[in-house]
Design a protein around this motif. Structure first.
Motif, short mmCIF file in Angstrom:
data_model
loop_
_atom_site.label_atom_id
_atom_site.label_comp_id
_atom_site.label_asym_id
_atom_site.label_seq_id
_atom_site.Cartn_x
_atom_site.Cartn_y
_atom_site.Cartn_z
N GLU A 62 0.82 -1.17 0.34
CA GLU A 62 -0.38 -0.05 0.39
C GLU A 62 0.36 1.45 0.16
O GLU A 62 1.69 1.47 0.85
CB GLU A 62 -1.10 -0.19 1.66
CG GLU A 62 -2.43 -1.12 1.10
CD GLU A 62 -2.96 -0.61 0.33
OE1 GLU A 62 -3.01 0.18 0.43
OE2 GLU A 62 -3.37 -1.69 -0.11
N ASN B 275 0.26 5.43 0.01
CA ASN B 275 -0.89 6.77 -0.45
C ASN B 275 -1.75 5.95 -1.15
O ASN B 275 -2.66 7.04 -1.79
CB ASN B 275 0.19 7.55 -1.39
CG ASN B 275 1.14 7.73 -0.52
OD1 ASN B 275 1.52 8.06 1.12
ND2 ASN B 275 2.34 8.37 -1.01
N GLY B 276 -2.78 5.17 -0.73
CA GLY B 276 -3.76 4.59 -0.79
C GLY B 276 -3.88 3.74 -3.02
O GLY B 276 -4.64 3.71 -3.13
N THR B 277 -3.01 3.44 -3.04
CA THR B 277 -2.74 3.22 -4.57
C THR B 277 -1.49 1.42 -3.91
O THR B 277 -0.81 1.37 -3.26
CB THR B 277 -1.80 3.68 -4.66
OG1 THR B 277 -2.51 5.22 -5.29
CG2 THR B 277 -1.43 2.41 -6.23
N THR B 278 -2.34 0.31 -4.55
CA THR B 278 -1.62 -0.84 -3.93
C THR B 278 -1.34 -1.75 -5.66
O THR B 278 -2.01 -1.27 -6.32
CB THR B 278 -3.08 -2.19 -3.93
OG1 THR B 278 -4.15 -2.01 -3.35
CG2 THR B 278 -2.33 -2.77 -3.31
#
Length: 535
Positions: free
Chosen positions: A286, A288-291
């Motif tokens: 993860e 900053n909100g991106t996987t």
């Protein structure tokens, strides 16, 4: 026709360049030696001659012999000096240039020959070349003074000019030999260095290396995966454009090359790969909100870890691709089931035609058409999303083929979604739940699956219920784990995907199951409708 420019190999080029540099250095050294060392050797011989002359001029015996006009003692002394110092001659003259000593005793008493005596008779020291009875010589002139300070004569010390020149030439040859030896050693060293360099670059030429680097750079930049490489100190040595795009989208900006990976991307933990040497495949990170899905592995060179490399992609992109492939697979299954059902009906029609049962054939065809139209009409009235409607029609054909009665609730309603990604996630949920229910009904009689959609205030409740044997409590605790399955290897992905899609739609999933009474899955998700102002 243009003449093709000749290209030399690396080994030849390095050898020529190194030899050229060595030759230039040796030439400079030769010039320096010729202008400094060789003149210094001649000067040293001149200094030797004048030093001997000064020493003789200071001997009282010489001054007394000149005062008294006696040459015997002077001749004996200078003869001894000549032998011990390995010089050509020592001549002592009075102020009238009369010789008081000479290697040839018969010349004593005769005037000095060869010139150069005038300056010394005036009280000056001098060095000059001249030719006398013993041939050409380098001569040093030093005045002789008595105890009262009066000049009474001159001491002349001569060195063979041929010998002086021989010593100078000998020094020149020594210098030349040294320089040639340096040139040979330099050429051999250049050849060995060129061979070693060639070996270090795997026998490749610079043009080949350049081409390989350009090809590698083009390949790395064209790959649709982000790539980051670090050295053995965990500093970034390579990052491609896709990696910069993905990381920029996740909020990581700034120059990456040369930065420690722990400072640039702390959560990657690539240092652990450098220390352990273990490969870490398909790790979800993860950022900053991106996987991101990353694969990390060490780089081994000659049995030691020289660095590490990580490749990664946005999980959303991978999921969308998987969903597209899954959708194609589902559509293919639906077409196959429909074709199989259609062929069965054609066989019935063909048989009734051969038997001449035309009235029964008409009745059969009419009933089939009415059932099909009712089925299509029911789905199109209740399911407004065309993709989902087509998907359910395929599922109806497949369940019929499997001997399962798929029942769509009469009061269900599914409006068209606001975007294809919502439809994809919903197909993943419904498709996997239906497949799971069909697997649960294997070997049972009176197989039924009930499907219902209820939409209200941007929320959609999807219910899939079967009349199978139910799910035991221990299995319910593990069934959403990726890879867990009671059906054998390479299974255990469906319910994991269902739960993930429910999470993406900000929903929750509930499971109701009791022994011998079937299983009900209830998915309550956020469902945005096309044209909704609140979207």
């Amino acid at each position: 026709m243009f003449k093709r420019k000749r290209i030399y190999g690396l080994r030849t080029t390095v050898t020529i360049m190194v030899c050229g540099v060595i030759t230039l250095v040796l030439l400079v050294l030769y010039i320096i030696f010729s202008n400094l060392i060789i003149p210094q050797k001649r000067q040293a011989l001149e200094d030797k001659a004048i030093t001997i002359a000064r020493t003789i001029a200071l001997i009282p015996l010489v001054a007394e012999g000149l005062n008294e006009g006696k040459s015997k003692d002077i001749q004996a002394y200078t003869a001894k000096i000549t032998r011990r110092n390995d010089i050509l001659f020592v001549v002592v003259t009075d102020m009238n240039s009369k010789r008081y000593s000479h290697p040839n005793p018969s010349l004593i008493g005769l005037p000095f020959e060869g010139g150069g005596l005038d300056r010394s008779l005036r009280g000056e020291e001098s060095v000059s070349e001249g030719e006398g009875q013993l041939g050409k010589s380098l001569r040093a002139f030093v005045p002789v003074y008595n105890g009262r300070g009066q000049q009474v004569g001159v001491v002349v010390v001569g060195l063979s000019l041929e010998r002086v020149r021989g010593i100078v030439r000998q020094n020149e040859w020594i210098i030349i030999v040294i320089l040639l030896s340096g040139a040979v050693l330099g050429a051999v060293g250049a050849s060995i260095s060129a061979r070693k360099i060639k070996k270090m670059i795997f026998g490749m030429e610079p043009s080949e290396i350049s081409k390989l680097l350009e090809e590698r750079s083009a390949m790395l930049q064209s790959i649709r995966e982000g790539i980051i490489a670090v050295d053995d100190e965990a500093r970034i040595t390579l990052i491609n454009l896709e990696a910069e795009r993905l990381l920029k989208g996740a909020g990581l900006t700034g120059a990456a090359l040369g930065q420690p990976i722990s400072d640039y991307w702390p959560t990657l933990r690539l240092e652990a790969v450098l220390k352990s040497g273990e490969v870490k495949p398909d790790k979800e990170i993860e950022l900053n909100g991106t996987t991101l899905v990353a694969n990390s592995l060490p780089i081994w060179v000659s049995g030691t870890i020289a660095g590490a490399i990580v490749t990664f992609r946005d999980k959303t992109e991978i999921t969308q691709l998987a969903q597209q492939l899954s959708g194609v697979s589902l559509y293919a299954d639906a077409l196959r089931a429909g074709a199989h059902e259609f062929m069965n009906k054609l066989h019935v029609i063909m048989g009734m035609t051969h038997m001449g049962l035309y009235d029964e054939l008409q009745q059969y065809v009419s009933g089939t058409v009415i059932n099909y139209q009712n089925e299509i009409g029911s789905i199109t009235r209740q399911i407004k999303d065309p993709v989902m409607a087509g998907f359910l029609l395929g599922k109806l054909s497949r369940t019929r083929e499997a001997g399962i009665n798929l029942i769509l609730a009469e009061d269900c309603y599914l409006p068209e979604s606001a975007g294809p990604h919502i439809t994809h996630e919903l197909i993943t949920i419904v498709g996997n739940l239906l497949d799971n229910a069909m697997d649960a009904l294997n070997g049972m009689e009176n197989k039924e699956i009930h499907l219902a959609f209820r939409y209200q205030q941007s929320r959609l409740i999807c219910t899939v219920q079967d009349n199978g044997p139910g799910i035991p409590e221990p299995i319910r605790e593990l069934m959403f784990t990726q890879g867990f399955s009671t059906k054998g290897e390479n299974r255990g992905l469906g319910l994991y995907l269902v739960l993930r899609s429910v999470d993406k739609l900000n929903g929750r999933l509930e499971v109701l199951s009791e022994g011998e009474q079937g299983t009900t899955f209830i998915a309550d998700v956020l469902y945005k409708v096309k044209g909704d102002d609140n979207e």
